[in-house]
Write an enzyme that holds these catalytic residues in place. Structure first.
Site, PDB file in Angstrom:
ATOM      1  N   ASP A   1      38.792  43.951  23.075  1.00 18.16           N
ATOM      2  CA  ASP A   1      37.978  42.774  23.367  1.00 18.16           C
ATOM      3  C   ASP A   1      38.690  42.000  24.464  1.00 18.16           C
ATOM      4  OD1 ASP A   1      36.463  40.499  23.501  1.00 18.16           O
ATOM      5  OD2 ASP A   1      36.771  39.879  21.418  1.00 18.16           O
TER       6      ASP A   1
ATOM      7  N   ASN B   1      25.550  38.655  28.537  1.00 15.43           N
ATOM      8  CA  ASN B   1      24.642  37.526  28.699  1.00 15.43           C
ATOM      9  C   ASN B   1      23.654  37.560  27.543  1.00 15.43           C
ATOM     10  OD1 ASN B   1      23.566  35.211  29.808  1.00 15.43           O
ATOM     11  ND2 ASN B   1      23.090  36.123  31.807  1.00 15.43           N
TER      12      ASN B   1
ATOM     13  N   TYR C   1      26.490  32.343  33.082  1.00 13.29           N
ATOM     14  CA  TYR C   1      26.715  33.639  33.719  1.00 13.29           C
ATOM     15  C   TYR C   1      26.959  33.458  35.216  1.00 13.29           C
ATOM     16  CZ  TYR C   1      25.926  38.585  34.866  1.00 13.29           C
ATOM     17  OH  TYR C   1      26.059  39.872  35.310  1.00 13.29           O
TER      18      TYR C   1
ATOM     19  N   ALA D   1      28.124  30.778  36.785  1.00 12.61           N
ATOM     20  CA  ALA D   1      29.438  30.169  37.015  1.00 12.61           C
ATOM     21  C   ALA D   1      30.555  31.187  36.827  1.00 12.61           C
ATOM     22  CB  ALA D   1      29.631  28.993  36.066  1.00 12.61           C
ATOM     23  N   ALA D   2      30.415  32.056  35.822  1.00 11.97           N
ATOM     24  CA  ALA D   2      31.445  33.061  35.568  1.00 11.97           C
ATOM     25  C   ALA D   2      31.556  34.045  36.724  1.00 11.97           C
ATOM     26  CB  ALA D   2      31.141  33.801  34.265  1.00 11.97           C
ATOM     27  N   LYS D   3      30.423  34.503  37.240  1.00  7.02           N
ATOM     28  CA  LYS D   3      30.463  35.473  38.332  1.00  7.02           C
ATOM     29  C   LYS D   3      30.908  34.830  39.650  1.00  7.02           C
ATOM     30  CE  LYS D   3      29.258  39.143  36.038  1.00  7.02           C
ATOM     31  NZ  LYS D   3      30.241  40.241  35.838  1.00  7.02           N
TER      32      LYS D   3
ATOM     33  N   ILE E   1      19.977  45.678  39.045  1.00  7.27           N
ATOM     34  CA  ILE E   1      20.453  46.992  38.637  1.00  7.27           C
ATOM     35  C   ILE E   1      19.954  47.283  37.228  1.00  7.27           C
ATOM     36  CG2 ILE E   1      22.645  45.987  37.900  1.00  7.27           C
ATOM     37  CD1 ILE E   1      23.984  48.623  38.668  1.00  7.27           C
TER      38      ILE E   1
END
Length: 245
Positions: free
Chosen positions: A64, A95, A158, A160-162, A191
């Site tokens: 993890d 997500n 998602y 902000a994380a990317k 994708i």
């Protein structure tokens, strides 16, 4: 001259499905011994079985990446087995279908960021210990178009994380490139992966058929991995031809 991947050791997070699984198959076909990790053993074992059926070498480790200790333990295990770790590919992604401030709780947002950004940081920190000792290594992070172009359908957590992943990779290159270690972000547009099933309204089959395939991203990873050590690719953006947003 292309780098030979025979006998190279690669670790792929999120290797049980989607892009991570495709990357694992592709690098194994090129001669690398791949370690695939994720939170569940069953899909990892399926990836290993596919690779071995094609004559490749693969191993599975349950990890993890959202927690700091498991990635360090995984790297320790790989180093004990091979005394090297040449390539890391971060493909673990997460997500949910509640993606807006109006319906996304702080706890859910935290879990999304913990996997997509915190997991990449934890794994990168772990592999750097081995790569710095060797004075060589490649990190490839699977990002998202959402990290470069903000759109509502990905959600604030998602996105902000990317976006943070791009900044993290740039910071890595500023710190370790002169030590022989390179970091690349692959930025795919639409994708066809299991993540699409978590969209509030998943696209219909005919639309999914026109999107990128996981193997498209895997081929980009392979190209970067084969480049000579003098070449650093900071980012690669890949989009389906139908994408116009």
């Amino acid at each position: 001259m292309e780098r030979d991947l025979q006998s190279k050791i690669a670790w792929i997070t999120g290797g049980g499905s989607g892009v991570g699984q495709a990357v694992a198959r592709t690098l194994a076909q090129a001669g690398a011994h791949v370690y695939v990790s994720g939170r569940r053993l069953e899909p990892l074992a399926a990836t290993v079985a596919q690779i071995e059926a094609q004559g490749g070498q693969a191993s599975a480790i349950v990890v993890d990446v959202a927690q700091p200790d498991p990635p360090r333990a995984a790297v320790t295990q790989i180093m004990e087995n091979h005394n090297r770790l040449d390539i890391y590919v971060g493909a673990a992604g997460y997500n949910i279908n509640r993606r807006q401030f109006s319906n996304l709780t702080a706890q859910e947002a935290g879990a999304i960021i913990a996997t997509n950004l915190g997991g990449a940081f934890n794994a990168s920190s772990a592999v750097l210990v081995a790569m710095r000792t060797a004075g060589d290594g490649l990190l490839v992070h699977i990002g998202s178009w959402s990290g470069r172009r903000v759109r509502t359908f990905s959600g604030p957590a998602y996105t902000a994380a990317k976006a943070g992943l791009l900044a993290m990779s740039e910071s890595l290159n500023l710190e370790v490139a002169l030590e022989g270690i390179r970091s690349t972000v692959i930025i795919p547009g639409g994708i066809d992966t299991p993540l699409l099933d978590n969209l509030p309204t998943p696209p219909p089959p005919e639309q999914r058929a026109r999107l990128l395939r996981p193997d498209d991203c895997a081929q980009a990873v392979l190209w970067v991995a084969r480049l000579p050590a003098r070449v650093r690719i900071d980012e690669i953006t890949i989009t389906p031809t139908i994408q116009n947003v």
